[in-house]
Motif scaffolding. Structure first.
Motif, PDB file in Angstrom:
ATOM      1  N   THR A   5       0.702  -1.265   0.083  1.00 48.67           N
ATOM      2  CA  THR A   5       0.014  -0.180  -0.058  1.00 48.67           C
ATOM      3  C   THR A   5       0.896   1.193  -0.191  1.00 48.67           C
ATOM      4  O   THR A   5       2.192   1.168   0.127  1.00 48.67           O
ATOM      5  CB  THR A   5      -0.894  -0.184   1.266  1.00 48.67           C
ATOM      6  OG1 THR A   5      -0.147  -0.223   2.380  1.00 48.67           O
ATOM      7  CG2 THR A   5      -2.030  -0.970   0.935  1.00 48.67           C
ATOM      8  N   GLY A   8       2.626   7.216   3.494  1.00 48.98           N
ATOM      9  CA  GLY A   8       2.204   8.523   3.787  1.00 48.98           C
ATOM     10  C   GLY A   8       2.533   9.034   5.040  1.00 48.98           C
ATOM     11  O   GLY A   8       3.040   9.973   5.013  1.00 48.98           O
ATOM     12  N   THR A   9       2.197   8.289   6.344  1.00 44.41           N
ATOM     13  CA  THR A   9       2.735   8.801   7.431  1.00 44.41           C
ATOM     14  C   THR A   9       3.847   8.071   7.777  1.00 44.41           C
ATOM     15  O   THR A   9       4.527   7.514   7.081  1.00 44.41           O
ATOM     16  CB  THR A   9       1.638   8.422   8.520  1.00 44.41           C
ATOM     17  OG1 THR A   9       1.762   6.687   8.666  1.00 44.41           O
ATOM     18  CG2 THR A   9       0.170   8.601   8.270  1.00 44.41           C
ATOM     19  N   GLU A 112     -15.303   5.146   3.724  1.00 45.66           N
ATOM     20  CA  GLU A 112     -14.774   5.205   5.000  1.00 45.66           C
ATOM     21  C   GLU A 112     -15.016   3.962   5.690  1.00 45.66           C
ATOM     22  O   GLU A 112     -14.199   3.652   6.651  1.00 45.66           O
ATOM     23  CB  GLU A 112     -15.341   6.407   5.741  1.00 45.66           C
ATOM     24  CG  GLU A 112     -17.033   6.318   6.083  1.00 45.66           C
ATOM     25  CD  GLU A 112     -17.709   6.924   4.913  1.00 45.66           C
ATOM     26  OE1 GLU A 112     -18.955   7.293   5.048  1.00 45.66           O
ATOM     27  OE2 GLU A 112     -17.141   7.140   3.650  1.00 45.66           O
ATOM     28  N   SER A 158      -4.647  -0.694  15.608  1.00 48.54           N
ATOM     29  CA  SER A 158      -5.367  -0.093  14.268  1.00 48.54           C
ATOM     30  C   SER A 158      -5.989  -1.434  13.819  1.00 48.54           C
ATOM     31  O   SER A 158      -7.102  -1.554  13.289  1.00 48.54           O
ATOM     32  CB  SER A 158      -4.468   0.450  13.212  1.00 48.54           C
ATOM     33  OG  SER A 158      -4.962   0.840  12.145  1.00 48.54           O
ATOM     34  N   SER A 162      -9.876  -1.995  13.160  1.00 46.40           N
ATOM     35  CA  SER A 162     -10.235  -2.331  11.728  1.00 46.40           C
ATOM     36  C   SER A 162     -11.100  -3.713  12.037  1.00 46.40           C
ATOM     37  O   SER A 162     -12.134  -3.674  11.232  1.00 46.40           O
ATOM     38  CB  SER A 162      -9.034  -2.193  11.081  1.00 46.40           C
ATOM     39  OG  SER A 162      -8.435  -1.181  10.924  1.00 46.40           O
ATOM     40  N   THR A 250      -1.347   1.334   6.311  1.00 46.97           N
ATOM     41  CA  THR A 250      -1.228   2.595   5.433  1.00 46.97           C
ATOM     42  C   THR A 250      -1.535   3.995   6.091  1.00 46.97           C
ATOM     43  O   THR A 250      -2.060   4.066   7.335  1.00 46.97           O
ATOM     44  CB  THR A 250      -2.119   2.820   4.135  1.00 46.97           C
ATOM     45  OG1 THR A 250      -3.645   2.987   4.523  1.00 46.97           O
ATOM     46  CG2 THR A 250      -2.184   1.042   3.909  1.00 46.97           C
ATOM     47  N   SER A 251      -1.243   5.098   5.467  1.00 47.84           N
ATOM     48  CA  SER A 251      -1.740   6.651   5.963  1.00 47.84           C
ATOM     49  C   SER A 251      -3.016   6.432   6.386  1.00 47.84           C
ATOM     50  O   SER A 251      -3.587   7.382   7.146  1.00 47.84           O
ATOM     51  CB  SER A 251      -1.199   7.363   4.786  1.00 47.84           C
ATOM     52  OG  SER A 251      -1.733   7.281   3.710  1.00 47.84           O
ATOM     53  N   GLY A 252      -4.007   5.826   5.351  1.00 43.66           N
ATOM     54  CA  GLY A 252      -5.405   5.750   5.641  1.00 43.66           C
ATOM     55  C   GLY A 252      -5.829   4.961   6.486  1.00 43.66           C
ATOM     56  O   GLY A 252      -7.293   4.502   6.542  1.00 43.66           O
ATOM     57  N   GLY A 253      -5.285   4.176   7.383  1.00 43.42           N
ATOM     58  CA  GLY A 253      -5.351   3.088   8.369  1.00 43.42           C
ATOM     59  C   GLY A 253      -5.152   1.708   7.720  1.00 43.42           C
ATOM     60  O   GLY A 253      -4.549   1.494   6.695  1.00 43.42           O
ATOM     61  N   HIS A 255      -5.510  -1.904   6.241  1.00 38.59           N
ATOM     62  CA  HIS A 255      -6.354  -2.755   5.338  1.00 38.59           C
ATOM     63  C   HIS A 255      -6.068  -4.049   5.319  1.00 38.59           C
ATOM     64  O   HIS A 255      -4.729  -4.659   5.511  1.00 38.59           O
ATOM     65  CB  HIS A 255      -6.009  -2.233   3.851  1.00 38.59           C
ATOM     66  CG  HIS A 255      -6.284  -0.551   3.512  1.00 38.59           C
ATOM     67  ND1 HIS A 255      -5.967   0.381   4.257  1.00 38.59           N
ATOM     68  CD2 HIS A 255      -7.328  -0.149   2.704  1.00 38.59           C
ATOM     69  CE1 HIS A 255      -6.397   1.463   3.611  1.00 38.59           C
ATOM     70  NE2 HIS A 255      -7.453   1.288   2.862  1.00 38.59           N
TER      71      HIS A 255
END
Length: 398
Positions: A5, A8-9, A112, A158, A162, A250-253, A255
């Motif tokens: 992925t 990002g962060t 989301e 996370s 998730s 990932t930066s979006g959480g 997956h």
């Protein structure tokens, strides 16, 4: 398999997972050709794919990353292809159908609530999936074997959060899942019979391999738990394979990937892995004190709105103990069911730790007979394969 992925962060700066070098094999060519065909049908205009890169995987699919040569449709620059060239024998669950339907289920959700790559196109006769390529980023396993505890802790929380959100957003969707499966010619797999086999056979294995008897009341409890688990009201989608290398940070959480075994089942079977982390993995290791409790709290926060009964700590703890016991029994049966001499010291140390933990939680839950039996098994495993076995922490926590 592992699909990367996007970075990002600061947590996403680990080295990317190693991919198989590009190779123009017949399997890769077939996957690319199938993807081009289904994309062209989907968007009504020829879409060419270039620079195919074979990605590693242990399942039946050929997995390829490829770049779109040119497209007027705003598609991502690269995408991932999963091609299942061979249909399973009649009457056997189809991993292609299970994965395609799993992605369909999530792609229908708001962005989301989508905790996996987006499904861009699929085709039943061609047995191909084309999914969004999230780029290159570390897996949860990368974080656990990294040099820093804080990113590993964040990744675990996370993952637990998730997992809870995955369960909450798919609760009550079993009929949808099965309808989509039928449309692809698949069928919902029968309920997993492994716990039933383990409950029936483990007591004999413990007696033969370790000299530990299983009291009748403990056997009865295990059987009662197994029966109630199969009829639980807490049903939701499960990826089934919860290995840390199938979870991308990932930066979006976080997956989830690899839905080849995806089913709707009792969500507490998954939640038990928060107490017995990654028990199905050969290289499962220990987590620091308090980490499992924090992960359970993160999971609970997501599911309690859908299943209010689990907001009660005593109710949740009782359910978790039940499924923790099942998971430990299944793992032990799987290990002792072969040649016990072939069990590695690492796996034996994991079993010792898991039985010790089961004894601790059973005592807290008022299950004294289960606690005593668990401690006896733990001690016997250590005597047989040790002594002095200790499950090491994941490298990030050393």
């Amino acid at each position: 398999m592992t699909v990367d992925t996007s970075p990002g962060t600061e947590d996403d700066q680990d080295p990317p997972a190693t991919a198989v070098p590009v190779s123009e094999t017949a399997a890769v060519d077939a996957a690319v050709q199938a993807a081009e065909t289904v994309l062209t049908r989907r968007f009504g205009s020829p879409i060419g794919l270039v620079e195919p890169e074979a990605l590693p995987g242990s399942g039946p699919a050929t997995v390829v990353r490829a770049r779109i040569a040119a497209s007027p449709f705003g598609l991502p620059r690269t995408l991932v292809i999963k091609h299942y060239p061979d249909a399973p024998p009649r009457g056997v669950a189809d991993p292609f159908a299970q994965e395609a339907v799993s992605y369909q289920l999530f792609t229908a959700l708001p962005a989301e609530d989508r905790m996996c790559p987006e499904l861009l196109a699929h085709d039943g006769p061609l047995r191909v999936l084309v999914i969004d390529d999230l780029g290159r980023a570390p897996t949860l396993w990368d974080k656990l074997r990294g040099p820093d505890a804080r990113p590993a802790e964040r990744a675990l929380l996370s993952w637990a959060r998730s997992l809870g959100r995955l369960h909450a957003t798919t609760a009550g969707r079993e009929a949808d899942f099965e309808a989509l499966l039928r449309r692809l010619g698949g069928f919902a797999p029968d309920e997993d019979t492994t716990p039933a086999v383990a409950c029936a056979r483990l007591p004999t294995l413990l007696e033969e391999a370790l000299g530990v008897g299983t009291p009748d009341d403990v056997r009865a409890y295990a059987e009662q738990v197994r029966e109630s688990s199969a009829s639980s009201p807490f049903r939701a989608f499960s990826p089934v394979d919860l290995s840390p290398d199938n979870n991308l940070v990932t930066s979006g959480g976080l997956h989830f990937l690899d839905f080849e075994r995806g089913v709707v089942r009792n969500a507490l079977v998954d939640a038990a892995h928060l107490r017995v982390p990654f028990a199905t993995c050969d290289d499962a290791r220990a987590l620091p004190t308090g980490m499992s409790e924090a992960m359970i709290a993160a999971w609970k926060a997501e599911v309690s709105g859908v299943w209010p009964a689990l907001a009660d700590n005593e109710v949740l703890s009782a359910h978790l103990l039940d499924h923790q016991m099942l998971l430990v029994w299944v793992a032990t049966w799987a290990a002792l069911g072969g040649s016990s001499a072939g069990i590695s010291q690492h796996r034996a140390a994991a079993l010792v730790a898991w039985w010790q933990d089961l004894g601790t939680y059973a005592e807290r839950g008022g299950k004294d007979a289960v606690a005593a039996h668990a401690r006896a098994v733990s001690a016997a495993l250590d005597d047989r394969f040790g002594p002095g076995l200790e499950l090491p922490l994941y490298p990030a926590f050393r």
